[in-house]
Design an enzyme around this catalytic site. Structure first.
Site, PDB file in Angstrom:
ATOM      1  N   GLY A 254     -53.712 -14.867 -68.999  1.00  0.00           N
ATOM      2  CA  GLY A 254     -52.501 -14.938 -68.186  1.00  0.00           C
ATOM      3  C   GLY A 254     -51.353 -15.545 -68.975  1.00  0.00           C
ATOM      4  N   SER A 255     -50.474 -16.235 -68.270  1.00  0.00           N
ATOM      5  CA  SER A 255     -49.194 -16.630 -68.863  1.00  0.00           C
ATOM      6  C   SER A 255     -49.278 -17.720 -69.918  1.00  0.00           C
ATOM      7  CB  SER A 255     -48.226 -17.069 -67.756  1.00  0.00           C
ATOM      8  OG  SER A 255     -47.900 -15.970 -66.936  1.00  0.00           O
TER       9      SER A 255
END
Length: 635
Positions: free
Chosen positions: A290-291
């Site tokens: 993810g981020s």
């Protein structure tokens, strides 16, 4: 003539007898002087019997001398069957104490062997049971010292330390990897017996056991305890499928803390499933990051001079279309026009898609490999995963876009924290490690030592400085606000990754994470937290993982002696967000006056009276609005 011949023969016989006598004396002298020790050893071996005495395993310490794996002395039951006069009676008495059948014990007392170790029912006996056996004074029944592994903090660091079996042999974790060092050598009590096994009235000989080599880890017990506590709290609060955390010194690769849930008790390993005790999630688990992976994309774009964070603008409409795929921003309707620094602060997917496109697939994947993804880090723990990356020839525009914001690639937690350490420490990738040294137990002489090992230089110092600045802004002004610590410069990045099952993204099932470090201008510790499928709450890294990381970082302040930094960024508070505020001084004031000044806090009283004599926290300290202030009252 006849007598003369007889006389000559007698002389010859006497000379032969004389020489034989000399040879015999010489042989006896040779045996007594030159072969005495050797023959005496052979003779003693025919009479002597050994009662084995187990050595202690080497202790395992944290970096500051806190014992993480110790030993306690126990006793075990050993029999000399030939010395047991009444086998029926002996078997019956021992069986009643050990709570086994007489028939089972008869197998031991009747064994055709010089020494019989009663296993397993006679191993690692409690003092109470050992005293009962000792009080019997039974011939041929002996109690010998054994060492039992003891973990003072029970489940703490369990997957990393591992555990030992009943024979004190390492079966998992560091106990297994370094078993040849940690295991000592047996000693013995030697006694003497005749060919039938009857004990001779000769003095016993004691041979001291040699304890194993001690081990010192890079772990900081204070930070480890903090991480364990926070993961326990997360499990209690969110009932996640799994949870994990790592803390590292970004300037050396030394692991300061590491843990995961579910965990186990090494002293009671037989009560757990194999998956629970063998999966050290921080080095084994692979998932889409993810981020938090955007840190790598950011560092690459800055290193290649492809973006000016403060001057360039980007307009986020809420989504971007790449070929036929529509990639959405987490914020419905988008963030509008923003600088690229705000793209980082807001963790804006469309903005990172554009950065990925500017970089290009060859360059982006080249840096991804340089940061250590796609291969094992080489950490000195067993069971490490290597993650999964796209083959470059299969990377199209959509794969490039998703990789830029951490989707479609699979990485391990140890890879992530190692890579981010390189991004913030000035650009140097270090090999992570957890064993600091092996030490001889009596003199503490170093037998083997590990030192920081540089893998490669990935980015320049000024690029790393820009990365730190941007990530500090994420905490001060962006999605990482819940990791903010007043007076300290904290940087970080949130992550929220949708989980994949059978090739499809699961609905409402996420791994939320946060990567945080401090001080932002000179990082001394970096912490990674990941929570898998938290229940009963909207799943965002900023709301779940960031506060956990903040608590660990806050404890690291004391553990590492981190001082407050001038120039720490002021936090921009958003609507509805808790604020850090100073506690006013209400000591000496009346209850009514104190309540007026403490209207932003919960107040608890102790004692009786109308005047405040003491307050906690003290005046001037900062806490969140709504937290509790305790007041002591006097008449």
């Amino acid at each position: 003539m006849f007598f003369k011949a007889i006389h000559s023969r007698m002389k010859i016989i006497l000379v032969i007898i004389f020489f034989l006598f000399i040879l015999i004396i010489g042989k006896v002298f040779y045996i007594q002087v030159f072969q005495y020790k050797k023959l005496n050893k052979y003779a003693s071996s025919l009479w002597s019997r050994n009662l084995p005495i187990e050595s202690s395993r080497g202790k395992i310490y944290d970096r500051n001398g806190v014992v993480l794996a110790d030993n306690i002395t126990t006793t075990s039951l050993v029999l000399i069957p030939n010395q047991i006069k009444d086998k029926e009676q002996t078997a019956s008495k021992l069986a009643s104490i050990l709570n086994v059948t007489k028939e089972e014990m008869m197998k031991h007392v009747s064994k055709k062997s010089s020494i019989e170790r009663v296993h397993p029912e006679g191993r690692r006996l409690s003092y109470e049971i050992a005293d009962k056996i000792n009080d019997l004074k039974l011939p041929g029944v002996y109690l010998v010292k054994e060492s039992k592994r003891y973990y003072p903090f029970d489940t703490s660091l369990s997957h990393t330390l591992g555990f030992v079996g009943i024979d004190n042999q390492g079966l998992s974790g560091l106990e297994l990897m370094y078993d040849k060092y940690l295991t000592g050598s047996y000693g013995a009590i030697k006694y003497f017996s005749d060919a039938k096994g009857a004990r001779l009235n000769l003095s016993e000989v004691y041979e001291k056991p040699q304890d194993g080599i001690n081990m010192t880890l890079t772990i900081n017990h204070e930070i480890q305890s903090s991480l364990e506590r926070e993961l326990d709290n997360a499990v209690s609060k969110y009932s996640p499928d799994q949870a994990l955390g790592i803390a590292m010194d970004p300037n050396t690769g030394e692991i300061l803390a590491i843990s995961s849930r579910p965990n186990f008790s090494p002293s009671n390993y037989s009560n757990y499933k194999v998956e629970e005790i063998n999966r050290n999630l921080p080095i084994w688990a692979t998932y889409e990051p993810g981020s938090t992976f955007k840190i790598i994309t950011l560092a690459t774009a800055l290193e290649e001079n492809l973006v000016d964070l403060e001057k360039e603008k980007f307009t986020d409409t809420g989504s971007v279309t790449v070929e036929s795929a529509r990639i959405k921003c987490w914020k419905h309707g988008g963030h509008g026009t923003q600088t690229f620094l705000e793209v980082v602060e807001n963790s804006c997917n469309p903005g990172f898609v554009l950065l990925g496109q500017r970089i290009g697939k060859e360059t982006l994947f080249d840096y991804i490999h340089k940061f250590g993804f796609g291969e094992k880090t080489g950490v000195d723990l067993n069971g490490e995963g290597s993650g999964i990356l796209f083959n470059l020839d299969k990377v199209g525009p959509v794969e490039l876009a998703t990789t830029a914001f951490g989707q479609g690639v699979s990485v391990t937690p140890i890879q992530q924290i190692t890579a981010v350490s390189a991004a913030i420490n000035g650009g140097t990738l270090y090999k992570p490690y957890i064993v600091k040294s092996l030490n001889e137990p009596e003199t503490n002489t170093i037998v083997k030592a590990n030192k920081p090992e540089v893998v490669r230089k990935v980015i320049k110092e000024d690029t790393s400085e820009k990365v730190r600045m941007a990530l500090e802004s994420v905490v001060s002004n962006g999605t990482g606000g819940n990791a903010f610590i007043e007076g300290y410069r904290v940087g970080g990045k949130t992550g929220t990754a949708q989980k994949v099952k059978d090739g499809r993204y699961m609905v409402g099932n996420y791994i939320v994470s946060f990567m945080g470090f401090m001080p932002a201008d000179d990082p001394q510790v970096v912490v990674y937290i990941a929570i898998d499928n938290a229940k009963g709450i909207t799943q965002y890294g900023g709301t779940i993982a960031a506060p956990i990381a903040r608590n660990v970082l806050q404890d690291a302040i004391t553990a590492l002696g981190i001082e407050k930094r001038k120039g720490a960024s002021d936090k921009e508070y958003k609507y509805g967000e808790k604020k850090y505020v100073k506690v006013p001084n209400v000591t000496g004031k009346t209850v009514k006056e104190a309540m007026d000044e403490l209207k932003d806090f919960k107040v608890e009283f102790s004692g009786t009276g109308e005047t405040v004599s003491y307050q906690s926290p003290k005046a001037g300290e900062k806490i969140y609005e709504g937290e509790t202030v305790r007041l002591m009252l006097i008449e």
